[in-house]
Design a protein around this motif. Sequence first.
Motif, PDB file in Angstrom:
ATOM      1  N   GLU A   7       0.831  -1.205   0.000  1.00  0.00           N
ATOM      2  CA  GLU A   7       0.000   0.000   0.000  1.00  0.00           C
ATOM      3  C   GLU A   7       0.865   1.254   0.000  1.00  0.00           C
ATOM      4  OE1 GLU A   7      -0.379  -2.543   2.063  1.00  0.00           O
ATOM      5  OE2 GLU A   7      -2.251  -3.421   1.314  1.00  0.00           O
ATOM      6  N   THR A   8       1.960   1.227   0.774  1.00  0.00           N
ATOM      7  CA  THR A   8       2.863   2.367   0.815  1.00  0.00           C
ATOM      8  C   THR A   8       3.523   2.587  -0.531  1.00  0.00           C
ATOM      9  OG1 THR A   8       3.308   2.093   3.181  1.00  0.00           O
ATOM     10  CG2 THR A   8       4.943   3.309   1.905  1.00  0.00           C
ATOM     11  N   LEU A  32       2.524   1.579  -3.527  1.00  0.00           N
ATOM     12  CA  LEU A  32       1.540   2.024  -4.511  1.00  0.00           C
ATOM     13  C   LEU A  32       1.213   3.499  -4.329  1.00  0.00           C
ATOM     14  CD1 LEU A  32      -0.837  -1.077  -4.514  1.00  0.00           C
ATOM     15  CD2 LEU A  32       0.546  -0.275  -6.445  1.00  0.00           C
ATOM     16  N   GLY A  33       1.148   3.944  -3.078  1.00  0.00           N
ATOM     17  CA  GLY A  33       0.881   5.343  -2.814  1.00  0.00           C
ATOM     18  C   GLY A  33       1.982   6.250  -3.345  1.00  0.00           C
ATOM     19  N   VAL A  34       3.230   5.853  -3.159  1.00  0.00           N
ATOM     20  CA  VAL A  34       4.347   6.645  -3.672  1.00  0.00           C
ATOM     21  C   VAL A  34       4.339   6.648  -5.194  1.00  0.00           C
ATOM     22  CG1 VAL A  34       6.842   6.935  -3.682  1.00  0.00           C
ATOM     23  CG2 VAL A  34       5.714   6.162  -1.603  1.00  0.00           C
ATOM     24  N   ARG A  47       1.734   6.460  -7.176  1.00  0.00           N
ATOM     25  CA  ARG A  47       0.675   7.385  -7.625  1.00  0.00           C
ATOM     26  C   ARG A  47       1.090   8.842  -7.394  1.00  0.00           C
ATOM     27  NH1 ARG A  47      -2.557   3.404  -4.755  1.00  0.00           N
ATOM     28  NH2 ARG A  47      -3.611   2.034  -6.267  1.00  0.00           N
ATOM     29  N   ASP A  48       1.734   9.105  -6.271  1.00  0.00           N
ATOM     30  CA  ASP A  48       2.130  10.473  -5.938  1.00  0.00           C
ATOM     31  C   ASP A  48       3.212  11.008  -6.874  1.00  0.00           C
ATOM     32  OD1 ASP A  48       0.350  10.490  -3.841  1.00  0.00           O
ATOM     33  OD2 ASP A  48       1.867  10.107  -2.296  1.00  0.00           O
TER      34      ASP A  48
END
Length: 221
Positions: free
Chosen positions: A185-186, A188-190, A192-193
Amino acid sequence: MNAPLAPALALFSHLPPAERFHVHARAFSAPLEAVAARVPPGGAVADVGCGHGLLTALLALGDSRRMVHGVDPDPRKVEWARKGPGLLPHVKVEEGGVDSLAQRLPGHFDAVAVCDVLYLLPVERWADFLRAARRLLRPGGRLLLKEAEGDGSWKHRKCLAQEWVMVTLLGRTKAGGDLVLQSRETVLGVLRDTGFLPRETVALGAGYSTPHILYVADSAP
């Protein structure tokens, strides 16, 4: 098309025993064939953090139409890579990192492969690294990011212990961070960011003692 492992390993047969052992250990401890199989055919591909160049070899032998560009900050590993896959006509290997390559060749690559690099960096540097990787890609280009997943399992703990030996005890791998594995999750978040569109998340740990995971993402237009 995916290259069999044996022809790729044969490119390293003339290396000194210690280096050859390192390449063979890498071959049988990481699913690099699975990563290479998901790289789009043809085009220009960057292997960032190429090390001795095993993934570079798989990419080059898997498709003679590809131009494969390996880059690594370790001059010793780059020298071995040049004497292996670097001898192939459609391979270039050089010393450096993602930032230096992005400065010289922005938008040049159809795909960028990054295998087991991020966890060696401080987490606060991940975003800058991925932004540089995105600068390497043409619009819509493909990123293949292979890491070990921070899932709290015994494989997670074994991976950290193994890397501590390689980085701290033996000095075989260079690191600039604390060897911390992050959750999917971490990561994937980076992604996308930093302007990537995740397409696929593939667990590749089956049959290995490391929780390998591959993130396939496209550069946002």
